[in-house]
Design an enzyme around this catalytic site. Structure first.
Site, PDB file in Angstrom:
ATOM      1  N   GLU A 149       0.831  -1.219   0.000  1.00 56.09           N
ATOM      2  CA  GLU A 149       0.000   0.000   0.000  1.00 56.09           C
ATOM      3  C   GLU A 149       0.859   1.260   0.000  1.00 56.09           C
ATOM      4  OE1 GLU A 149      -3.720   0.152   0.303  1.00 56.09           O
ATOM      5  OE2 GLU A 149      -3.611  -1.909  -0.385  1.00 56.09           O
ATOM      6  N   CYS A 185      -2.941  11.409   3.458  1.00 52.95           N
ATOM      7  CA  CYS A 185      -3.217  10.422   2.390  1.00 52.95           C
ATOM      8  C   CYS A 185      -3.030  11.046   1.025  1.00 52.95           C
ATOM      9  CB  CYS A 185      -4.665   9.936   2.441  1.00 52.95           C
ATOM     10  SG  CYS A 185      -5.116   9.083   3.920  1.00 52.95           S
ATOM     11  N   HIS A 199      -4.516   1.658   7.276  1.00 55.01           N
ATOM     12  CA  HIS A 199      -3.098   1.908   6.987  1.00 55.01           C
ATOM     13  C   HIS A 199      -2.436   2.414   8.265  1.00 55.01           C
ATOM     14  CE1 HIS A 199      -4.338   2.885   2.579  1.00 55.01           C
ATOM     15  NE2 HIS A 199      -3.759   1.713   2.590  1.00 55.01           N
TER      16      HIS A 199
HETATM   17  O1  SUG Z   1      -7.686   2.881   0.045  1.00 53.60           O
HETATM   18  N1  SUG Z   1     -10.440   5.017   0.084  1.00 53.60           N
HETATM   19  C1  SUG Z   1      -9.019   4.846   0.175  1.00 53.60           C
HETATM   20  C2  SUG Z   1      -8.445   5.817   1.171  1.00 53.60           C
HETATM   21  C3  SUG Z   1      -6.945   5.821   1.130  1.00 53.60           C
HETATM   22  C4  SUG Z   1      -6.361   6.642   2.213  1.00 53.60           C
HETATM   23  N2  SUG Z   1      -4.962   6.593   2.177  1.00 53.60           N
HETATM   24  C5  SUG Z   1      -4.135   6.556   3.227  1.00 53.60           C
HETATM   25  N3  SUG Z   1      -4.531   6.286   4.426  1.00 53.60           N
HETATM   26  N4  SUG Z   1      -2.855   6.735   2.999  1.00 53.60           N
HETATM   27  C6  SUG Z   1      -8.682   3.402   0.553  1.00 53.60           C
HETATM   28  O2  SUG Z   1      -9.403   2.827   1.368  1.00 53.60           O
HETATM   29  C7  SUG Z   1     -12.640   4.634  -0.872  1.00 53.60           C
HETATM   30  C8  SUG Z   1     -13.234   4.575  -2.251  1.00 53.60           C
HETATM   31  C9  SUG Z   1     -14.709   4.483  -2.254  1.00 53.60           C
HETATM   32  O3  SUG Z   1     -15.299   3.875  -1.355  1.00 53.60           O
HETATM   33  O4  SUG Z   1     -15.333   5.049  -3.205  1.00 53.60           O
HETATM   34  C10 SUG Z   1     -11.147   4.449  -0.884  1.00 53.60           C
HETATM   35  O5  SUG Z   1     -10.621   3.796  -1.759  1.00 53.60           O
END
Ligand code: SUG
Length: 451
Positions: free
Chosen positions: A173, A367, A246
């Protein structure tokens, strides 16, 4: 002179709430809500501009082509782009929702980055994340790699690897599970890879643990990191189960400071000890730990207290925390922050930013950005037009205003006009950011058709 640059992912034209990420509580809670792509893109750009105005080097990554037609074609849909979209929607709207996600905006997941001073060959190394745990995110790596190649275009200075093999053993990730401690950005650092499961073992959590220990080990080998300055630590099961999908939801590091929740790591004291030992002789590591009694894990996850950008700003002697507005609204978090800046600790100021469109999908300020420690020569070697200055800010604001929709509902992803609007907008963006006319799959297909 080395410094830390931040590269943010531009929010894409299909920014929507698909409810696609199990284990990410905000994504689940907002499933099928109406999104506001234009507002989201302007919020992200405003945050980037704020950091540029504070004197930092701020870059941007272009959004990806969505819906991602090559993935839909790969699973048996054929004909014109419109035919592919219509047939996929008819067969299973969930496929189109995954292919239409704008999740590439969360650039912390784009890659893991190791600065030159840590790497055996003296180059700045990038491994794009395969993001293979979530179907809608596993589409990102090839376009991310193209963006990295375009921007970090000089192989004397930069090494851009391929993503790790697409298998659960190497679930990756990116920088969201990677931290670096150092005395100054240009000095040797201690790189910390945080994992949620052993790829050879069983999954022990109900929510997915998205990163394996084998991933961190593979990246450390590829980047040529020194074993004594590399740690692999386990994220706490409790944090994953509480919605910390994460590590960057429960911990953030900058310079010699680690700011983390009491429940960030499975072996809390062992991890603190290991970090101090690895830093010994290089710096004095300072661990600012937030106790559960002051900010319960559930509040830290709701407010995104740790998904903050911890920054060294020109002219300030203490670090500054860039936090989402939600940290001001959550009582225990706000109380804690007031106490933190009033204390004599390493964090001296908090600035709040509105990134609510992203927050509703579980994406806070941290993020949205990928940190890249570089020096002046590397900055001069960057390709494309990706570093934010006033002119690029103006151009991008106008581009967003012109092309983005105000709102999107869950079924709008089936609209062929949205797909076409995206292609027109991205075609223009490749010009604006100097990315070339064969940057996106739809551009390469159009070129082939002219032959
Ligand atoms: O991978 N949300 C992302 C958020 C990523 C956040 N990044 C960090 N913490 N570095 C994920 O879960 C949601 C998409 C949706 O539901 O439409 C989403 O992919």
């Amino acid at each position: 002179m080395a410094f830390e640059a931040n590269f943010d992912g531009l929010v894409g034209l299909t920014h929507n709430y698909g409810g696609l990420s199990i284990g990410n509580l905000a994504s689940t809670a907002h499933a099928s809500a109406i999104s506001r792509p234009k507002e989201g893109a302007l919020q992200g750009l405003a945050k980037a501009k704020m950091l540029a105005d504070l004197g930092l080097v701020q870059g941007l990554f272009p959004p990806h082509q969505r819906p991602h037609l090559p993935s839909l074609r790969a699973v048996g849909f054929s004909g014109s782009d419109k035919d592919v979209l219509a047939a996929a929607w008819k067969a299973d709207p969930a496929l189109v929702r995954a292919a239409g996600s704008s999740a590439q905006m969360w650039a912390a997941n784009a890659a893991t980055v190791s600065p030159s001073t840590d790497c055996a060959d003296g180059r700045l190394h990038f491994t794009p994340a395969n993001l293979m745990t979530m179907a809608h995110r596993a589409l990102e790596a090839s376009q991310t790699e193209a963006s990295l190649w375009a921007i970090f275009a000089n192989s004397d200075h930069f090494a851009v690897h391929h993503a790790l093999p697409y298998q659960s053993l190497f679930a990756d990730e990116g920088a969201a599970n990677h931290m670096r401690l150092c005395r100054a950005h240009g000095e040797p650092g201690v790189e910390i890879f945080v994992w949620g499961r052993n790829g050879f073992g069983r999954q022990h959590t109900a929510f997915p643990a998205r990163q394996t220990i084998q991933t961190g080990q593979a990246i450390a080998r590829r980047h040529g990191l020194e074993a004594g300055r590399t740690l692999h630590v386990q994220q706490s099961v409790k944090a994953i189960e509480a919605g910390a999908f994460h590590n960057d939801v429960v911990a953030v590091a900058s310079l010699n400071v680690l700011f983390c929740h009491e429940h960030a790591f499975e072996d809390r004291l062992g991890t603190h000890e290991a970090i101090k030992r690895a830093c010994d002789g290089l710096m004095e590591a300072v661990i600012v730990e937030v106790p559960e009694a002051e900010v319960p894990l559930s509040d830290a996850i709701k407010s995104y207290l740790f998904n903050t950008q911890l920054l060294e700003l020109p002219g300030e002697d203490r670090l500054v925390l860039i936090a989402p507005e939600e940290c001001r609204e959550n009582r225990p978090t706000h109380r804690y922050l007031q106490k933190l800046v009033a204390s004599n600790g390493p964090i001296g100021r908090v600035m709040f930013v509105d990134v609510r469109q992203s927050m509703r999908n579980g994406g806070g300020p941290a993020c949205l950005r990928l940190r890249v420690v570089m020096d002046d020569a590397q900055r001069d070697a960057l390709g494309a037009r990706a570093v934010l200055d006033d002119a690029l800010y103006q151009d991008l604001s106008t581009w967003i205003e012109r092309h983005y929709r105000d709102t999107l509902g869950p079924d709008d992803l089936a609209d062929p006009n949205l797909m076409l609007e995206g292609q027109v907008a991205l075609d223009e963006l490749t010009d604006l950011m100097h990315l070339g006319s064969d940057f996106y799959p739809f551009q390469r297909e159009a070129l082939l058709r002219t032959w």
